[in-house]
Write a protein that holds these residues in place. Structure first.
Motif, PDB file in Angstrom:
ATOM      1  N   PHE A 242       0.812  -1.225   0.000  1.00  0.00           N
ATOM      2  CA  PHE A 242       0.000   0.000   0.000  1.00  0.00           C
ATOM      3  C   PHE A 242       0.840   1.266   0.000  1.00  0.00           C
ATOM      4  O   PHE A 242       0.391   2.315  -0.447  1.00  0.00           O
TER       5      PHE A 242
ATOM      6  N   ASP B 156      -2.538  -4.516  -2.486  1.00  0.00           N
ATOM      7  CA  ASP B 156      -3.001  -4.105  -1.151  1.00  0.00           C
ATOM      8  C   ASP B 156      -3.492  -2.667  -1.077  1.00  0.00           C
ATOM      9  O   ASP B 156      -3.615  -2.112   0.017  1.00  0.00           O
TER      10      ASP B 156
ATOM     11  N   VAL C 118      -6.533  -6.444  -4.258  1.00  0.00           N
ATOM     12  CA  VAL C 118      -6.772  -6.499  -2.815  1.00  0.00           C
ATOM     13  C   VAL C 118      -7.266  -7.889  -2.407  1.00  0.00           C
ATOM     14  O   VAL C 118      -7.732  -8.666  -3.238  1.00  0.00           O
TER      15      VAL C 118
ATOM     16  N   GLU D 266      -8.131 -10.864   3.524  1.00  0.00           N
ATOM     17  CA  GLU D 266      -7.211 -11.500   4.467  1.00  0.00           C
ATOM     18  C   GLU D 266      -7.899 -12.049   5.706  1.00  0.00           C
ATOM     19  O   GLU D 266      -7.439 -13.035   6.307  1.00  0.00           O
TER      20      GLU D 266
ATOM     21  N   LEU E 154      -5.213  -2.412   7.480  1.00  0.00           N
ATOM     22  CA  LEU E 154      -4.968  -3.608   6.684  1.00  0.00           C
ATOM     23  C   LEU E 154      -4.599  -4.795   7.578  1.00  0.00           C
ATOM     24  O   LEU E 154      -5.134  -5.893   7.431  1.00  0.00           O
TER      25      LEU E 154
ATOM     26  N   ASP F 175       1.204 -15.030   4.151  1.00  0.00           N
ATOM     27  CA  ASP F 175       1.381 -14.666   2.745  1.00  0.00           C
ATOM     28  C   ASP F 175       1.874 -15.854   1.925  1.00  0.00           C
ATOM     29  O   ASP F 175       1.106 -16.491   1.242  1.00  0.00           O
TER      30      ASP F 175
ATOM     31  N   LYS G  98      -1.828 -15.965   1.413  1.00  0.00           N
ATOM     32  CA  LYS G  98      -2.354 -14.797   0.717  1.00  0.00           C
ATOM     33  C   LYS G  98      -1.698 -14.810  -0.657  1.00  0.00           C
ATOM     34  O   LYS G  98      -0.508 -14.524  -0.773  1.00  0.00           O
TER      35      LYS G  98
ATOM     36  N   VAL H  38      -0.486 -13.542  -3.212  1.00  0.00           N
ATOM     37  CA  VAL H  38       0.079 -12.383  -3.893  1.00  0.00           C
ATOM     38  C   VAL H  38       0.737 -12.828  -5.200  1.00  0.00           C
ATOM     39  O   VAL H  38       0.740 -12.092  -6.190  1.00  0.00           O
TER      40      VAL H  38
END
Length: 374
Positions: free
Chosen positions: A86, A108, A123, A126, A156, A279, A304, A306
């Protein structure tokens, strides 16, 4: 012959010019943090391999440099510029407005409030994945005390905390245990993502209060938790530490030599310490003797994805299907979840895994609401 050589040269130049160039600017912690940034890098590398994309990257030397590199990529006319984290959003938003022919993405955060045609926010939900690992922690804790370590104290990361707490409390209630969730944050500045020493201090404090399972959503700082758990190895009953679950769920898991030396063989008097990764799949980091068949200190990881988000946005540019706005990744599209592999399959009972799948479907269908705020 000369004409053929000239034609080949032109074709080669055309292919070179047609090659998609992607610039990726990382957050504090760098691309090898074994967590958030590294996951993005791995997704980008996979896209480069699959699509012949040419990758360039920028790593900030310190938190004050986050956001730099983005303008340079744009000035060079890159096809896509990705900001990981972010903190890159302000620079992405400003640069996207100035360079409308360049595509941008932020992980994010949502650039330009989702209104820029050449910028997309990637996004995640989470809190959904954190609920699942919180449930695992609540079901497997011997002490009825679990911990959460956040990196930077921001909304977040509060999503991770809220989901984890809700999952643990769901499990405690299910087993009629008066459980407790301890919470600590590394700091209030971007430096909190890369301070493993501070995370280690928080972990030690939480263990002293009885936490036998701790979840970190703290970027590179989370490595401090992992180091502490592997060094301390176990929590022994005595003083203020009480086992609310007397039966040892890890009795049949072979222990490595140093664990037995430090903690003994009596599971009624000592219980292993565990971390929950974040993550990326960090389960393997809990292996102390290069043998996944012995006790591993990584109970699970909140995945997560990503890497998937990064791969997908690069793919969209390659296929000329890029769209600005917002793309969300949650349980419904496998954007978040929990890790189950050779390192932790002996640690989580089949009954717990089955219940996790039920909970997952309830969340996807909206039957179970997971809080996003603490």
């Amino acid at each position: 012959m000369k004409r053929i050589v000239a034609l080949l040269a032109v074709l080669a130049l055309g292919l070179s010019l047609a090659q998609v160039r992607v610039g990726i600017a990382f957050d504090a912690g760098g691309k090898f943090d074994r967590s958030f940034n590294q996951s993005a890098w791995e997704g980008a590398q996979k896209a480069a391999k699959d699509f012949g994309v040419k990758l360039f990257d920028f790593e900030p030397a310190d938190p004050s440099q986050v956001g730099q590199g983005i303008r340079t990529f744009a000035e060079e006319g890159f096809d896509l510029v990705i900001g990981v984290g972010f903190a890159n959003e302000p620079a992405i938003t400003a640069t996207a407005k100035e360079f409308p022919k360049v595509n941008f993405a932020v992980i994010d955060a949502v650039p330009g409030e989702g209104k820029l045609p050449n910028a997309v926010g990637l996004v995640f939900r989470e809190h959904e994945g954190s609920f699942l690992v919180g449930y695992i922690a609540g079901k497997m804790s011997r002490t009825g005390v679990v911990g959460f370590i956040g990196g930077m104290d921001i909304p977040l990361i509060h999503k991770f905390e809220a989901g984890f707490r809700a999952g643990a409390e769901y499990a405690f209630k299910e087993d009629k245990i008066q459980g407790k969730v301890l919470v600590g944050y590394v700091g209030n500045t971007p430096a909190a993502w890369n301070d493993p020493a501070k995370a280690k201090e928080i972990a030690a404090s939480q263990v002293r209060q009885g936490a036998d399972i701790i979840y970190a959503a703290a970027g590179g700082s989370g490595l401090g938790l992992i180091d502490y758990v592997k060094q301390a190895k176990c929590l022994k009953e005595g003083g203020a530490i009480r086992f609310v679950r007397k039966a040892d769920p890890y009795a049949k898991v072979p222990k490595y030599a140093d664990y037995t030396k430090t903690c003994g063989t009596d599971g009624t008097k000592a219980t292993p310490l565990f971390f929950i990764g974040v993550d990326a799949n960090q389960n393997y980091l809990g292996d102390t003797d290069n043998n996944p068949n012995t006790l591993n200190h990584g109970l699970t990881s909140m995945m997560k994805r990503v890497d998937v988000a990064t791969y997908e946005v690069i793919k969209s540019v390659v296929q000329k299907a890029f769209k600005g706005g917002v793309r969300e990744f949650g349980l419904v599209n496998n954007g978040v979840g929990y890790a189950l592999d050779e390192y932790n399959k002996a640690l989580i009972p089949a009954a717990v895994v089955s219940k996790l799948e039920v909970l997952k479907q309830q969340i996807i269908k909206g039957q179970l609401k997971v809080p996003e705020k603490r």
